[in-house]
Design an enzyme around this catalytic site. Structure first.
Site, PDB file in Angstrom:
ATOM      1  N   HIS A  97      35.542  73.693  46.857  1.00 24.09           N
ATOM      2  CA  HIS A  97      36.999  73.608  47.068  1.00 24.09           C
ATOM      3  C   HIS A  97      37.331  73.312  48.531  1.00 24.09           C
ATOM      4  O   HIS A  97      38.400  73.665  49.009  1.00 24.09           O
ATOM      5  CB  HIS A  97      37.709  74.889  46.630  1.00 24.09           C
ATOM      6  N   SER A 147      36.669  25.803  37.281  1.00 25.86           N
ATOM      7  CA  SER A 147      36.016  26.973  37.887  1.00 25.86           C
ATOM      8  C   SER A 147      35.095  26.564  39.027  1.00 25.86           C
ATOM      9  O   SER A 147      34.450  27.413  39.637  1.00 25.86           O
ATOM     10  CB  SER A 147      35.226  27.742  36.823  1.00 25.86           C
ATOM     11  N   LYS A 197      33.650  35.545  36.307  1.00 27.83           N
ATOM     12  CA  LYS A 197      32.822  35.239  37.483  1.00 27.83           C
ATOM     13  C   LYS A 197      33.342  35.813  38.785  1.00 27.83           C
ATOM     14  O   LYS A 197      32.593  36.451  39.533  1.00 27.83           O
ATOM     15  CB  LYS A 197      32.638  33.732  37.592  1.00 27.83           C
ATOM     16  N   TYR A 232      32.700  32.192  21.749  1.00 28.47           N
ATOM     17  CA  TYR A 232      33.103  31.924  23.123  1.00 28.47           C
ATOM     18  C   TYR A 232      34.588  31.619  23.214  1.00 28.47           C
ATOM     19  O   TYR A 232      35.143  30.894  22.387  1.00 28.47           O
ATOM     20  CB  TYR A 232      32.310  30.734  23.710  1.00 28.47           C
ATOM     21  N   GLN A 240      35.544  32.565  31.375  1.00 24.39           N
ATOM     22  CA  GLN A 240      35.410  31.951  32.697  1.00 24.39           C
ATOM     23  C   GLN A 240      35.883  32.913  33.786  1.00 24.39           C
ATOM     24  O   GLN A 240      35.469  32.834  34.932  1.00 24.39           O
ATOM     25  CB  GLN A 240      36.210  30.646  32.743  1.00 24.39           C
ATOM     26  N   LYS A 264      41.492  57.238  70.820  1.00 29.27           N
ATOM     27  CA  LYS A 264      41.046  57.151  69.428  1.00 29.27           C
ATOM     28  C   LYS A 264      39.739  56.389  69.247  1.00 29.27           C
ATOM     29  O   LYS A 264      39.482  55.385  69.884  1.00 29.27           O
ATOM     30  CB  LYS A 264      42.115  56.441  68.576  1.00 29.27           C
ATOM     31  N   SER A 304      42.171  52.308  68.964  1.00 29.83           N
ATOM     32  CA  SER A 304      43.567  52.114  68.591  1.00 29.83           C
ATOM     33  C   SER A 304      44.220  51.279  69.678  1.00 29.83           C
ATOM     34  O   SER A 304      43.889  51.404  70.858  1.00 29.83           O
ATOM     35  CB  SER A 304      44.250  53.476  68.470  1.00 29.83           C
ATOM     36  N   ASN A 338      28.444  26.707  26.491  1.00 34.30           N
ATOM     37  CA  ASN A 338      28.635  28.116  26.151  1.00 34.30           C
ATOM     38  C   ASN A 338      27.359  28.933  26.320  1.00 34.30           C
ATOM     39  O   ASN A 338      27.371  30.013  26.908  1.00 34.30           O
ATOM     40  CB  ASN A 338      29.161  28.245  24.724  1.00 34.30           C
ATOM     41  N   GLU A 375      35.883  54.193  56.124  1.00 34.88           N
ATOM     42  CA  GLU A 375      37.206  54.081  55.493  1.00 34.88           C
ATOM     43  C   GLU A 375      37.298  52.828  54.630  1.00 34.88           C
ATOM     44  O   GLU A 375      37.818  52.855  53.512  1.00 34.88           O
ATOM     45  CB  GLU A 375      38.306  54.060  56.561  1.00 34.88           C
TER      46      GLU A 375
HETATM   47  N1  ARG Z   1      33.175  27.082  33.033  1.00 33.50           N
HETATM   48  C1  ARG Z   1      33.003  27.652  31.748  1.00 33.50           C
HETATM   49  C2  ARG Z   1      32.868  29.181  31.848  1.00 33.50           C
HETATM   50  O1  ARG Z   1      32.728  29.643  32.896  1.00 33.50           O
HETATM   51  C3  ARG Z   1      31.774  27.097  31.109  1.00 33.50           C
HETATM   52  C4  ARG Z   1      31.789  27.170  29.624  1.00 33.50           C
HETATM   53  C5  ARG Z   1      32.819  26.256  29.089  1.00 33.50           C
HETATM   54  N2  ARG Z   1      32.753  26.152  27.678  1.00 33.50           N
HETATM   55  C6  ARG Z   1      33.766  25.629  26.991  1.00 33.50           C
HETATM   56  N3  ARG Z   1      33.626  25.580  25.718  1.00 33.50           N
HETATM   57  N4  ARG Z   1      34.858  25.225  27.560  1.00 33.50           N
HETATM   58  O2  ARG Z   1      32.936  29.884  30.884  1.00 33.50           O
END
Ligand code: ARG
Length: 486
Positions: A185, A52, A354, A346, A351, A312, A306, A139, A319
């Site tokens: 409306h 990641s 994000k 977990y 992951q 235009k 345009s 975690n 938009e």
């Molecule tokens: N990069 C992982 C995440 O975003 C960090 C946690 C990883 N934990 C694990 N047990 N592999 O969740």
């Protein structure tokens, strides 16, 4: 800081000469295997798939802040020595400086932001770096980092929401007396003040801000101490870490702390509503800018031309905002779906929280910034608005109300006015343009004073109820918002 991590390089794993030899820890060898348990390394494809670092390096400041708070607590509890803490501080200080200067080398083989920083710390300060992870797991670490990062972003977004509201309030005050047709409306319904119309959006954004403030409370709780999932046997002082990090309390169940991402989901829901509100405003701006309305003009810097049609001028910014709302709502659905099948505690699925979260923040931030400017630069065309309000019999309700005041039951008044409108349509005139005798044929109670009621201004001024469109009400609301927004 490089946005994309370099491809795996074996050199990256070699410890510096200053590092005591046992510091060639499992982290440094992660590229080959996690621990003695593993008999073969990951393939390059699997490494890329599971890493990641390409996106979560954005969490670095939160990661270091969380590590410092954890280390200070470990030292205060006598779990690591004062010397270890000093080394950790020095190492993290150096890493901060390196990242800020763009000198830090993010390594794909170290998977994520947490392992990258920890490995570098150990390279820099040796064993103290290896002690940092005592009583902690990635975690609870990642859950803490995301919360710290998101808290800061929420604060920034709230500031931008306030700026957008101020821009709307300024325009509303300037145009409290400007009349445009209000629609239901998308059919002309009743005249309203343009200021009143804009203040409707201020109400929406004010509620968005309340929602973000509320979400922030639940974001701002500390997972650290949950460790991998069950808590830890070290005598950690979680409350102390929470205080250091400015958090409102600690998560009270370790399994929940490391696994749920509902705080991210509810943030996304609040962010989606912000975008939905921006999108509605965008839709109106696009309509209003069309030649068929011509109520407003957008400054050229928010439009494009345009390549084929020289005449235009397209409202690209609204938009795009309307379009980007789709992706933010999509991220919300993505996060909900990410969560729904996960058993405690977990799972690596998390992951995937994000990128949607980061993109949501980026999209909402840019959109709010642009819209504060765009609203401030909006060119309003009062004559076109008023002309439109005169078409479509916008004051028909006022005539009905007038008859009610003369003693007719509302339903009868409604019917009488329908006849009057039918007549006016047949004659191609506005209600106010019908001669008094014609109106009196509709109902004898109608007198000369009806023309005040049929005027747009009279219609507006009459709606003096709290929350109504009378310009004096609009100005009162402007004052209230000013007080609230500071
Ligand atoms: N990069 C992982 C995440 O975003 C960090 C946690 C990883 N934990 C694990 N047990 N592999 O969740």
């Amino acid at each position: 800081m490089s946005a994309t991590p370099p491809s795996p390089s074996p050199a990256a794993a070699s410890p510096t000469a200053a590092t005591p030899s046992p510091a060639a820890s499992s982290l440094d060898r992660k590229a080959e295997a996690w621990s003695a348990l593993f008999s073969e390394p990951m393939s390059e494809l699997v490494q890329r798939y599971t890493a990641s670092i390409g996106f979560d390096h954005r969490l670095w400041r939160a990661d270091i802040e969380g590590s410092l708070a954890h280390a200070e607590m470990l030292a205060a509890q006598g779990i690591v020595s004062a010397q270890d803490l000093a080394d950790i501080r020095r190492g993290l200080g150096q890493i901060t400086a390196d990242i800020e200067a763009g000198r830090f080398e993010w390594k794909l083989e170290l998977e994520d932001v947490h392992l990258n920083i920890e490995a570098r710390l150990t390279q820099l300060v040796g064993d103290a770096g290896k002690r940092l992870h005592t009583g902690r797991s990635r975690n609870d670490q990642v859950a803490t980092d995301v919360r710290l990062w998101l808290r800061g972003e929420i604060d920034q977004l709230r500031g931008l929401l306030a700026a957008l509201q101020r821009a709307l309030v300024d325009q509303a005050e300037r145009h409290a007396e400007v009349i445009l047709p209000g629609f239901t409306h998308l059919q002309v319904a009743q005249p309203v003040s343009f200021g009143h119309h804009l203040l409707a959006y201020v109400e929406m954004f004010a509620r968005d801000d309340e929602r973000l403030a509320d979400v922030r409370k639940r974001v701002n709780r500390l997972p650290l101490g949950a460790a991998a999932l069950a808590g830890t046997s070290y005598p950690l002082d979680r409350e102390r870490v929470a205080r250091t990090l400015g958090m409102e309390g600690v998560c009270q169940n370790s399994l929940d702390a490391v696994s749920d991402r509902d705080f991210a989901i509810e943030f996304s829901a609040a962010a989606s509503l912000v975008m939905v509100h921006v999108s509605r405003l965008s839709e109106e701006l696009i309509l209003w800018m069309s030649q068929n309305f011509a109520f407003v003009d957008l400054p050229d810097r928010f439009c494009t031309g345009s390549s084929i049609m020289p005449q235009k001028k397209n409202p690209d910014v609204p938009e795009l905002a309307r379009g980007k709302t789709g992706r933010v709502v999509g991220h919300l659905v993505g996060l909900l779906t990410l969560m729904k099948g996960q058993p405690l505690a977990y799972n690596k699925d998390n992951q995937e929280d994000k990128e949607p979260l980061f993109d949501t923040v980026d999209t909402v931030r840019d959109t709010l910034r642009i819209f504060a400017e765009l609203v401030a630069g909006l060119v309003v065309k009062p004559e076109a608005m008023e002309r439109a309000a005169r078409r479509g019999y916008a004051t028909a309700t006022d005539l009905a109300d007038y008859l009610v005041k003369k003693g007719l039951p509302f339903r009868d008044a409604h019917e009488t006015v329908a006849h009057a409108v039918k007549l006016a349509i047949a004659e191609g005139r506005d209600l106010a343009e019908l001669p008094l005798e014609r109106l009196q044929q509709m109902h004898p109670a109608i007198g000369e004073d009806v023309f005040g009621v049929l005027s747009l201004r009279g219609s507006l001024d009459a709606r003096r109820v709290v929350g109504g469109t009378a310009p004096e009400q609009v100005r009162a609301q402007v004052a209230r918002h000013r007080g609230r927004l500071g």
